[in-house]
Design a protein around this motif. Structure first.
Motif, PDB file in Angstrom:
ATOM      1  N   SER A 137      32.884  39.053  14.593  1.00  0.00           N
ATOM      2  CA  SER A 137      32.359  40.389  14.275  1.00  0.00           C
ATOM      3  C   SER A 137      31.250  40.360  13.236  1.00  0.00           C
ATOM      4  N   GLU A 138      31.094  39.225  12.542  1.00  0.00           N
ATOM      5  CA  GLU A 138      30.060  39.103  11.511  1.00  0.00           C
ATOM      6  C   GLU A 138      28.749  38.555  12.044  1.00  0.00           C
ATOM      7  N   LEU A 139      28.729  38.095  13.278  1.00  0.00           N
ATOM      8  CA  LEU A 139      27.517  37.500  13.836  1.00  0.00           C
ATOM      9  C   LEU A 139      26.438  38.551  14.060  1.00  0.00           C
ATOM     10  N   THR A 140      25.230  38.208  13.635  1.00  0.00           N
ATOM     11  CA  THR A 140      24.067  39.031  13.963  1.00  0.00           C
ATOM     12  C   THR A 140      23.487  38.616  15.303  1.00  0.00           C
ATOM     13  N   ALA A 141      23.510  37.299  15.575  1.00  0.00           N
ATOM     14  CA  ALA A 141      22.903  36.801  16.804  1.00  0.00           C
ATOM     15  C   ALA A 141      23.583  35.515  17.260  1.00  0.00           C
ATOM     16  N   PHE A 142      23.516  35.286  18.546  1.00  0.00           N
ATOM     17  CA  PHE A 142      23.972  34.044  19.169  1.00  0.00           C
ATOM     18  C   PHE A 142      22.770  33.424  19.856  1.00  0.00           C
ATOM     19  N   VAL A 143      22.398  32.216  19.410  1.00  0.00           N
ATOM     20  CA  VAL A 143      21.210  31.547  19.947  1.00  0.00           C
ATOM     21  C   VAL A 143      21.630  30.185  20.510  1.00  0.00           C
ATOM     22  N   GLU A 164      24.906  33.819  29.186  1.00  0.00           N
ATOM     23  CA  GLU A 164      25.664  35.066  29.196  1.00  0.00           C
ATOM     24  C   GLU A 164      27.156  34.821  29.353  1.00  0.00           C
ATOM     25  N   ALA A 165      27.541  33.780  30.103  1.00  0.00           N
ATOM     26  CA  ALA A 165      28.960  33.478  30.269  1.00  0.00           C
ATOM     27  C   ALA A 165      29.591  33.066  28.942  1.00  0.00           C
ATOM     28  N   ILE A 166      28.905  32.210  28.183  1.00  0.00           N
ATOM     29  CA  ILE A 166      29.438  31.790  26.883  1.00  0.00           C
ATOM     30  C   ILE A 166      29.461  32.966  25.916  1.00  0.00           C
ATOM     31  N   ALA A 167      28.402  33.767  25.930  1.00  0.00           N
ATOM     32  CA  ALA A 167      28.324  34.911  25.021  1.00  0.00           C
ATOM     33  C   ALA A 167      29.480  35.876  25.244  1.00  0.00           C
ATOM     34  N   ARG A 168      29.863  36.110  26.493  1.00  0.00           N
ATOM     35  CA  ARG A 168      30.965  37.031  26.785  1.00  0.00           C
ATOM     36  C   ARG A 168      32.281  36.545  26.186  1.00  0.00           C
ATOM     37  N   LYS A 169      32.474  35.235  26.129  1.00  0.00           N
ATOM     38  CA  LYS A 169      33.732  34.676  25.643  1.00  0.00           C
ATOM     39  C   LYS A 169      33.847  34.651  24.124  1.00  0.00           C
ATOM     40  N   LEU A 170      32.757  34.885  23.422  1.00  0.00           N
ATOM     41  CA  LEU A 170      32.773  34.776  21.958  1.00  0.00           C
ATOM     42  C   LEU A 170      33.461  35.951  21.287  1.00  0.00           C
ATOM     43  N   GLY A 171      33.537  37.076  21.967  1.00  0.00           N
ATOM     44  CA  GLY A 171      34.132  38.250  21.343  1.00  0.00           C
ATOM     45  C   GLY A 171      33.271  38.834  20.249  1.00  0.00           C
ATOM     46  N   GLN A 197      28.504  42.821  19.387  1.00  0.00           N
ATOM     47  CA  GLN A 197      27.408  43.349  18.569  1.00  0.00           C
ATOM     48  C   GLN A 197      26.283  42.340  18.382  1.00  0.00           C
ATOM     49  N   ALA A 198      26.538  41.079  18.672  1.00  0.00           N
ATOM     50  CA  ALA A 198      25.557  40.027  18.406  1.00  0.00           C
ATOM     51  C   ALA A 198      24.417  40.065  19.419  1.00  0.00           C
ATOM     52  N   PRO A 210      16.713  40.290  10.659  1.00  0.00           N
ATOM     53  CA  PRO A 210      16.311  40.546   9.268  1.00  0.00           C
ATOM     54  C   PRO A 210      16.902  39.517   8.320  1.00  0.00           C
ATOM     55  N   SER A 211      16.434  39.558   7.093  1.00  0.00           N
ATOM     56  CA  SER A 211      16.947  38.668   6.052  1.00  0.00           C
ATOM     57  C   SER A 211      18.460  38.813   5.936  1.00  0.00           C
ATOM     58  N   GLY A 212      19.138  37.666   5.814  1.00  0.00           N
ATOM     59  CA  GLY A 212      20.582  37.672   5.701  1.00  0.00           C
ATOM     60  C   GLY A 212      21.326  37.620   7.011  1.00  0.00           C
ATOM     61  N   SER A 213      20.607  37.594   8.133  1.00  0.00           N
ATOM     62  CA  SER A 213      21.256  37.543   9.445  1.00  0.00           C
ATOM     63  C   SER A 213      22.114  36.292   9.572  1.00  0.00           C
ATOM     64  N   THR A 214      23.259  36.453  10.203  1.00  0.00           N
ATOM     65  CA  THR A 214      24.165  35.341  10.458  1.00  0.00           C
ATOM     66  C   THR A 214      24.031  34.948  11.923  1.00  0.00           C
ATOM     67  N   VAL A 215      23.619  33.715  12.146  1.00  0.00           N
ATOM     68  CA  VAL A 215      23.254  33.270  13.494  1.00  0.00           C
ATOM     69  C   VAL A 215      24.099  32.065  13.885  1.00  0.00           C
ATOM     70  N   LEU A 216      24.655  32.118  15.080  1.00  0.00           N
ATOM     71  CA  LEU A 216      25.391  30.990  15.643  1.00  0.00           C
ATOM     72  C   LEU A 216      24.484  30.254  16.618  1.00  0.00           C
ATOM     73  N   THR A 217      24.301  28.950  16.418  1.00  0.00           N
ATOM     74  CA  THR A 217      23.522  28.130  17.350  1.00  0.00           C
ATOM     75  C   THR A 217      24.469  27.204  18.099  1.00  0.00           C
ATOM     76  N   LEU A 218      24.100  26.885  19.340  1.00  0.00           N
ATOM     77  CA  LEU A 218      24.910  25.996  20.168  1.00  0.00           C
ATOM     78  C   LEU A 218      23.987  25.214  21.090  1.00  0.00           C
ATOM     79  N   GLY A 219      23.908  23.905  20.880  1.00  0.00           N
ATOM     80  CA  GLY A 219      23.092  23.044  21.729  1.00  0.00           C
ATOM     81  C   GLY A 219      23.970  22.179  22.615  1.00  0.00           C
ATOM     82  N   PHE A 220      23.498  21.885  23.825  1.00  0.00           N
ATOM     83  CA  PHE A 220      24.278  21.071  24.753  1.00  0.00           C
ATOM     84  C   PHE A 220      23.359  20.518  25.834  1.00  0.00           C
ATOM     85  N   GLY A 221      23.679  19.329  26.308  1.00  0.00           N
ATOM     86  CA  GLY A 221      22.840  18.752  27.349  1.00  0.00           C
ATOM     87  C   GLY A 221      23.247  17.337  27.697  1.00  0.00           C
ATOM     88  N   ALA A 222      22.257  16.545  28.116  1.00  0.00           N
ATOM     89  CA  ALA A 222      22.513  15.192  28.609  1.00  0.00           C
ATOM     90  C   ALA A 222      23.301  14.399  27.587  1.00  0.00           C
TER      91      ALA A 222
END
Length: 318
Positions: A236-242, A252-259, A262-263, A294-306
């Motif tokens: 609930s504290e996330l501003t964005a999911f990148v 979009e599938a991963i984003a739906r599972k995060l709960g 608002q992000a 904006p300043s102070g945004s809380t962002v979750l990053t997730l990288g994946f690949g080969a």
């Protein structure tokens, strides 16, 4: 006992920069070459257009462009940077490394410089390495760049890959700060499935799309949740999911599972394509530039690949 440098309390991402080649390749352009169409591409990967580098663009030159913008955005001079990390899996030559060349072209004198190859997870790996270097006192300001020229490794007659991948670079500056704003990295790999993404004939990028789709959509949201837990952040504290911009359906599938309804979810894939290690900093930089974070945004990053390699961390923007 050995003496150690006095270390700051924390590390933060302080600026972003990005570069995309000017050439736009639309789905209609690809229809003229392979058996595909706009509806087929958008329904499967969500891409409308992508940027493809010309012969004048290289992994190094794109990294220089993105890195220079990040320095300018952060109000830093080349003299302020003491470590350069380039995340990439598409350099033409393994020797010399791209990072040293990029640093020299930016006028950065005698920094630590190394390349990092974790494929599409590369930026998250490099961000973790930069954060650790700063917190350990080995660096004060680190330039982290993801740069890829995937078009050099494409079979342009293979419709399963040529519609997905693209070129570009994204950069971030990680600096010593009193407050720590880069959460613990949660990383790992599934090497027993490394054959799902590989170079065919040692020159053409190939992936088993369905297998990769199942892996990402069933397993990786747990990695994202663990990164939030380790950072002490609730969904609930996330501003964005990148996440890595691999495929809009995956994002979009991963984003739906995060709960975290608002992000704001990065969907750079639609107009930028899959740019591997460049995709997360590209998307983040563009979101910041548009005023969406904006300043102070809380962002979750997730990288994946080969590899199959993956990494996630939470960052708080300055």
């Amino acid at each position: 006992m050995l003496s150690t440098p006095s270390a700051p309390l924390g590390a933060s991402v302080t600026a972003f920069g990005e570069y995309q080649p000017p050439k736009v390749v639309t789905n209609a352009d690809l229809e003229a070459r392979v058996d595909t169409n706009d509806e087929w591409i958008q329904s499967r990967v969500g891409i409308r257009e992508r940027r493809i580098a010309g012969p004048e663009d290289t992994v190094e030159s794109m990294a220089v462009a993105a890195g220079g913008k990040a320095l300018a955005a952060g109000g830093l001079s080349p003299e302020d940077i003491d470590l350069v990390i380039v995340a990439t899996c598409t350099v033409t030559d393994q020797i010399p490394n791209a990072a040293a060349t990029v640093a020299a072209r930016l006028g950065i004198h005698a920094p630590g410089a190394f390349d990092l190859n974790a494929a599409c997870a590369g930026f998250c790996y490099a961000l973790a390495a930069a954060s650790d270097a700063v917190r350990g006192g080995s660096a004060r300001n680190v330039l982290v760049i993801g740069s890829e020229k995937l078009s050099d490794w494409m079979d342009w007659d293979d419709r399963s890959t040529c519609v997905i991948f693209a070129d570009g670079a994204g950069a971030a500056v990680v600096s010593a700060t009193e407050e720590h704003r880069i959460g613990p990295v949660v990383w790992g790999s599934s090497g027993e499935r490394a054959d799902k993404i590989y170079l065919r004939e040692h020159k053409y990028l190939h992936q088993e799309g369905q297998a990769v789709f199942r892996w990402t959509t069933t397993e990786l949201y747990g990695v994202a949740l663990k990164a939030m837990e380790r950072a002490g952040v609730e969904p609930s504290e996330l501003t964005a999911f990148v996440p890595h911009q691999a495929n809009l359906r995956i994002v979009e599938a991963i984003a739906r599972k995060l709960g975290a309804p608002q992000a704001l979810v990065a969907r750079d894939i639609v107009t930028a394509g899959n740019t591997s290690s460049a995709s997360i900093p590209l998307a983040l930089g563009r979101m910041v530039g548009r005023g969406e974070l904006p300043s102070g945004s809380t962002v979750l990053t997730l990288g994946f690949g080969a590899g199959l390699a993956y990494a996630a961390q939470v960052i708080r923007l300055p």
